[in-house]
Scaffold this motif. Structure first.
Motif, PDB file in Angstrom:
ATOM      1  N   ASP A 366      39.858  39.690  23.798  1.00  0.00           N
ATOM      2  CA  ASP A 366      40.690  40.709  24.445  1.00  0.00           C
ATOM      3  C   ASP A 366      40.410  40.812  25.934  1.00  0.00           C
ATOM      4  OD1 ASP A 366      38.127  41.751  23.726  1.00  0.00           O
ATOM      5  OD2 ASP A 366      38.863  43.774  24.109  1.00  0.00           O
ATOM      6  N   GLU A 367      39.237  40.315  26.388  1.00  0.00           N
ATOM      7  CA  GLU A 367      38.873  40.402  27.797  1.00  0.00           C
ATOM      8  C   GLU A 367      39.493  39.282  28.638  1.00  0.00           C
ATOM      9  OE1 GLU A 367      37.024  42.888  28.756  1.00  0.00           O
ATOM     10  OE2 GLU A 367      35.952  43.585  26.978  1.00  0.00           O
ATOM     11  N   LEU A 368      40.002  38.217  28.000  1.00  0.00           N
ATOM     12  CA  LEU A 368      40.421  37.022  28.738  1.00  0.00           C
ATOM     13  C   LEU A 368      41.520  37.268  29.775  1.00  0.00           C
ATOM     14  CD1 LEU A 368      40.307  34.307  25.911  1.00  0.00           C
ATOM     15  CD2 LEU A 368      38.725  34.610  27.832  1.00  0.00           C
ATOM     16  N   PRO A 369      42.524  38.133  29.525  1.00  0.00           N
ATOM     17  CA  PRO A 369      43.544  38.343  30.555  1.00  0.00           C
ATOM     18  C   PRO A 369      43.000  38.899  31.876  1.00  0.00           C
ATOM     19  CG  PRO A 369      44.363  39.093  28.434  1.00  0.00           C
ATOM     20  CD  PRO A 369      42.909  38.787  28.254  1.00  0.00           C
ATOM     21  N   GLN A 370      41.758  39.390  31.874  1.00  0.00           N
ATOM     22  CA  GLN A 370      41.176  39.871  33.120  1.00  0.00           C
ATOM     23  C   GLN A 370      40.966  38.738  34.122  1.00  0.00           C
ATOM     24  OE1 GLN A 370      38.037  43.177  32.501  1.00  0.00           O
ATOM     25  NE2 GLN A 370      38.263  42.251  30.473  1.00  0.00           N
ATOM     26  N   ILE A 371      41.139  37.492  33.666  1.00  0.00           N
ATOM     27  CA  ILE A 371      41.142  36.362  34.597  1.00  0.00           C
ATOM     28  C   ILE A 371      42.157  36.606  35.707  1.00  0.00           C
ATOM     29  CG2 ILE A 371      41.702  33.903  34.813  1.00  0.00           C
ATOM     30  CD1 ILE A 371      40.659  33.543  31.952  1.00  0.00           C
ATOM     31  N   ILE A 372      43.283  37.226  35.370  1.00  0.00           N
ATOM     32  CA  ILE A 372      44.313  37.536  36.369  1.00  0.00           C
ATOM     33  C   ILE A 372      43.760  38.492  37.415  1.00  0.00           C
ATOM     34  CG2 ILE A 372      46.599  38.587  36.718  1.00  0.00           C
ATOM     35  CD1 ILE A 372      47.252  37.682  33.827  1.00  0.00           C
ATOM     36  N   ASN A 373      43.002  39.513  36.960  1.00  0.00           N
ATOM     37  CA  ASN A 373      42.378  40.459  37.896  1.00  0.00           C
ATOM     38  C   ASN A 373      41.386  39.759  38.817  1.00  0.00           C
ATOM     39  OD1 ASN A 373      42.561  42.483  35.133  1.00  0.00           O
ATOM     40  ND2 ASN A 373      43.437  43.221  37.043  1.00  0.00           N
ATOM     41  N   VAL A 374      40.677  38.774  38.272  1.00  0.00           N
ATOM     42  CA  VAL A 374      39.708  38.026  39.083  1.00  0.00           C
ATOM     43  C   VAL A 374      40.441  37.202  40.141  1.00  0.00           C
ATOM     44  CG1 VAL A 374      37.915  36.250  39.062  1.00  0.00           C
ATOM     45  CG2 VAL A 374      37.995  37.951  37.236  1.00  0.00           C
ATOM     46  N   LEU A 375      41.486  36.502  39.736  1.00  0.00           N
ATOM     47  CA  LEU A 375      42.236  35.673  40.683  1.00  0.00           C
ATOM     48  C   LEU A 375      42.912  36.514  41.761  1.00  0.00           C
ATOM     49  CD1 LEU A 375      43.797  33.082  38.198  1.00  0.00           C
ATOM     50  CD2 LEU A 375      41.898  32.722  39.791  1.00  0.00           C
ATOM     51  N   LYS A 376      43.285  37.767  41.425  1.00  0.00           N
ATOM     52  CA  LYS A 376      43.878  38.675  42.414  1.00  0.00           C
ATOM     53  C   LYS A 376      42.826  39.274  43.350  1.00  0.00           C
ATOM     54  CE  LYS A 376      46.892  41.668  40.929  1.00  0.00           C
ATOM     55  NZ  LYS A 376      47.495  42.720  40.057  1.00  0.00           N
ATOM     56  N   GLY A 377      41.544  39.108  43.014  1.00  0.00           N
ATOM     57  CA  GLY A 377      40.481  39.636  43.857  1.00  0.00           C
ATOM     58  C   GLY A 377      40.069  41.054  43.522  1.00  0.00           C
ATOM     59  N   GLU A 378      40.608  41.623  42.439  1.00  0.00           N
ATOM     60  CA  GLU A 378      40.257  42.988  42.038  1.00  0.00           C
ATOM     61  C   GLU A 378      38.944  43.033  41.277  1.00  0.00           C
ATOM     62  OE1 GLU A 378      44.833  44.626  41.389  1.00  0.00           O
ATOM     63  OE2 GLU A 378      43.786  43.584  39.778  1.00  0.00           O
ATOM     64  N   MET A 379      38.590  41.912  40.635  1.00  0.00           N
ATOM     65  CA  MET A 379      37.369  41.821  39.861  1.00  0.00           C
ATOM     66  C   MET A 379      36.632  40.541  40.238  1.00  0.00           C
ATOM     67  SD  MET A 379      38.588  42.975  36.011  1.00  0.00           S
ATOM     68  CE  MET A 379      36.929  42.802  35.348  1.00  0.00           C
ATOM     69  N   SER A 380      35.386  40.476  39.806  1.00  0.00           N
ATOM     70  CA  SER A 380      34.597  39.259  39.917  1.00  0.00           C
ATOM     71  C   SER A 380      34.386  38.721  38.509  1.00  0.00           C
ATOM     72  CB  SER A 380      33.255  39.561  40.583  1.00  0.00           C
ATOM     73  OG  SER A 380      32.497  38.380  40.741  1.00  0.00           O
ATOM     74  N   PHE A 381      34.002  37.462  38.384  1.00  0.00           N
ATOM     75  CA  PHE A 381      33.732  36.914  37.060  1.00  0.00           C
ATOM     76  C   PHE A 381      32.507  37.581  36.454  1.00  0.00           C
ATOM     77  CE2 PHE A 381      33.122  33.782  33.761  1.00  0.00           C
ATOM     78  CZ  PHE A 381      34.403  33.360  33.494  1.00  0.00           C
ATOM     79  N   VAL A 382      31.506  37.846  37.281  1.00  0.00           N
ATOM     80  CA  VAL A 382      30.274  38.506  36.839  1.00  0.00           C
ATOM     81  C   VAL A 382      30.061  39.761  37.667  1.00  0.00           C
ATOM     82  CG1 VAL A 382      27.781  38.294  36.540  1.00  0.00           C
ATOM     83  CG2 VAL A 382      29.250  36.291  36.185  1.00  0.00           C
ATOM     84  N   GLY A 383      29.789  40.882  37.008  1.00  0.00           N
ATOM     85  CA  GLY A 383      29.554  42.129  37.712  1.00  0.00           C
ATOM     86  C   GLY A 383      29.460  43.284  36.720  1.00  0.00           C
ATOM     87  N   PRO A 384      29.250  44.496  37.191  1.00  0.00           N
ATOM     88  CA  PRO A 384      29.205  45.653  36.283  1.00  0.00           C
ATOM     89  C   PRO A 384      30.544  45.847  35.579  1.00  0.00           C
ATOM     90  CG  PRO A 384      28.334  46.220  38.459  1.00  0.00           C
ATOM     91  CD  PRO A 384      28.984  44.883  38.593  1.00  0.00           C
ATOM     92  N   ARG A 385      30.495  46.348  34.360  1.00  0.00           N
ATOM     93  CA  ARG A 385      31.723  46.600  33.593  1.00  0.00           C
ATOM     94  C   ARG A 385      32.520  47.718  34.253  1.00  0.00           C
ATOM     95  NH1 ARG A 385      33.589  45.944  28.350  1.00  0.00           N
ATOM     96  NH2 ARG A 385      34.896  47.618  27.550  1.00  0.00           N
ATOM     97  N   PRO A 386      33.818  47.515  34.491  1.00  0.00           N
ATOM     98  CA  PRO A 386      34.624  48.577  35.111  1.00  0.00           C
ATOM     99  C   PRO A 386      34.885  49.723  34.136  1.00  0.00           C
ATOM    100  CG  PRO A 386      36.032  46.741  34.489  1.00  0.00           C
ATOM    101  CD  PRO A 386      34.625  46.301  34.203  1.00  0.00           C
ATOM    102  N   GLU A 387      34.793  50.942  34.634  1.00  0.00           N
ATOM    103  CA  GLU A 387      35.021  52.114  33.791  1.00  0.00           C
ATOM    104  C   GLU A 387      36.274  52.856  34.245  1.00  0.00           C
ATOM    105  OE1 GLU A 387      34.021  53.168  31.099  1.00  0.00           O
ATOM    106  OE2 GLU A 387      32.047  52.319  30.698  1.00  0.00           O
ATOM    107  N   ARG A 388      36.775  53.729  33.373  1.00  0.00           N
ATOM    108  CA  ARG A 388      37.954  54.528  33.686  1.00  0.00           C
ATOM    109  C   ARG A 388      37.563  55.689  34.596  1.00  0.00           C
ATOM    110  NH1 ARG A 388      40.520  55.264  27.727  1.00  0.00           N
ATOM    111  NH2 ARG A 388      42.225  56.220  28.924  1.00  0.00           N
TER     112      ARG A 388
END
Length: 466
Positions: A366-388
């Motif tokens: 279920d986490e795999l689509p976050q690849i899009i967030n990484v490519l957009k620069g909103e996330m990193s591949f490795v880092g703290p888990r984002p919270e709401r």
């Protein structure tokens, strides 16, 4: 003792064991090649040269597979059964990865017959090496001989931590030196009376390190001058924060103080580190996307069949510098899972989760689509888990230093995810924050690589999923 690489500490036990096993695996490969090619027409040097790429591939993949499944985290049972139960899945993973490498890079193919021989030899030799290694009395020479200054509750917790894994802890506590008017929380037979100076005790017991557990650093009870004398004579002096950071890979919250964070090492960002991390994020994300695209397409199909559209689930999360963004994941819950509009912690066997959702959560698909967030620069591949935002506001008000985790981009995977189970409460959030702060303080390309290897084990063993 430990070896420091890019602010991250690795046990000398693990480094020594991995080095011995890497050399053994190289030897195993060439022994297997000699057995497989008994009718070789060329010279031995030609056989050696022709098999060298395969030997290095086999050795690297096998060591990485063993590391991914925790075989270099030396806690736990180290008898025949305990070693075998972890070694067999590790070699199976290695076999699968090498088979994939054969498919992607045909030039590295060295034959199924040879692979079967070296896998069998590796199983026998690694078993023998580990049974001998963990019974080798010389391992004690690799450990710090530590003297603990203090007998308070912190000292008691420290004793229990080391005692739980006494055979392979990086420090061996020689004794505890009590301070004036201090309660005792350690065994009586571990107390060393201070009749002279600290340096005399250091020399008498051949001490390498002094661990200070006392909180009070001013006043007549704290022997600051004696500690300084020990430092001058080459003895390491560490406080509890530094000790837990080194030994357990986290920053202990109840021992943190602002001046240590300000004046201590780490928290290095820098233009070069940011550039390298971004480049690593893009390459890793594209590789993961290429490898998992068929799995993602099947997942989308199954979600649509079970519960219809939408396939993806978007949710506001807090990212770098507290800015919010929309995280993208495969939908694993039924529609309108939060009808009341109030965010809820995930729980074990959550009734809101669909059947396909349970599977993709276990495998972290279920986490795999976050690849899009990484490519957009909103996330990193490795880092703290984002919270709401709801949970961030609540935790920031209750947990000191919580906002420090937002000084770098959140990640798909992270140090807290591979070292601590899924968090679903305030207490869990505090525990995970200790690991997040360690990553924020010490993050490097080397630590990212360690986290990615451990993530493989977390996914395959379904650790921490809900």
């Amino acid at each position: 003792m430990l070896i420091q690489i890019s602010n991250h500490y690795i046990s000398r036990f693990s480094v020594l064991l991995a080095s011995i096993e890497a050399l053994a695996l190289l030897g195993v490969f060439f022994a297997g090649a000699a057995i497989r090619f008994l009718q070789w027409d060329g010279t031995a040097s030609e056989l050696f040269t022709s098999q060298l790429p395969g030997a290095f591939t086999f050795t690297f993949v096998t060591i990485a597979s063993m590391a991914a499944l925790g075989m270099y985290q030396v806690e736990g049972k180290q008898d025949f059964e305990g070693i075998l139960l972890r070694l067999l899945p590790s070699l199976a993973l290695g076999f699968a990865v090498i088979t994939l490498i054969f498919y992607l890079f045909p030039d590295l193919y060295f034959g199924r017959g040879l692979l079967a021989i070296v896998m069998l030899l590796a199983l026998l030799l690694i078993l023998l090496i580990r049974l001998c290694f963990f019974r080798w009395s010389g391992l004690n020479n690799l450990r710090y001989r530590a003297l603990v200054l203090g007998t308070d509750t912190n000292a008691g917790e420290l004793f229990n931590l080391i005692n739980r894994n006494s055979g392979l802890a990086n420090s061996m506590i020689v004794g505890f030196v009590p301070l004036d008017k201090e309660a005792r929380h350690v065994p009586v037979d571990m107390i060393i009376a201070k009749t002279g100076s600290l340096i005399s005790l250091v020399n008498q017991y051949n001490i390498n390190e002094i661990i200070v557990t006392a909180r009070e650093r001013r006043g007549g009870t704290y022997p600051i001058q004696e500690l300084l004398e020990c430092r001058i004579h080459g003895i390491k002096v560490v406080d509890l924060v530094r000790f837990y950071e080194r030994e357990s890979g986290h920053l202990r919250m109840d021992s943190l103080y602002p001046s240590w964070l300000v004046f201590g090492s780490g928290f290095n960002q820098g233009v070069l580190r940011t550039f390298i991390k971004r480049l690593f994020d893009i390459i890793a994300s594209l590789l993961l996307l290429a490898v998992t695209l068929p799995i993602m397409l099947l997942t989308a199909l199954f979600i649509a069949i079970e519960d219809g559209l939408p396939i993806f689930y978007r949710q506001e999360r807090v990212g770098l510098a507290g800015k919010t963004y929309q995280v993208i994941k495969f939908r694993s819950m039924f529609k309108d899972a939060e009808k009341g509009g109030k965010p809820q912690w995930a729980v074990t066997d959550d009734p809101r989760v669909t059947r396909i959702g349970k599977i993709i959560r276990k495998l972290r698909i279920d986490e795999l689509p976050q690849i899009i967030n990484v490519l957009k620069g909103e996330m990193s591949f490795v880092g703290p888990r984002p919270e709401r935002p709801h949970f961030v506001d609540m935790l920031t008000a209750q947990v000191p230093y919580y906002n420090l985790r937002h000084s770098i981009k959140p990640g798909i995977t992270g140090w807290a995810q591979v070292r601590y189970p899924y968090g679903a409460s305030i207490d869990d959030a505090i525990e995970k924050l200790q690991y997040d702060l360690y990553y924020v303080k010490n993050h490097s390309l080397f630590l990212d690589f360690i986290i990615l290897i451990n993530t493989v084990g977390v996914v395959l063993l379904s650790k921490g999923s809900r």
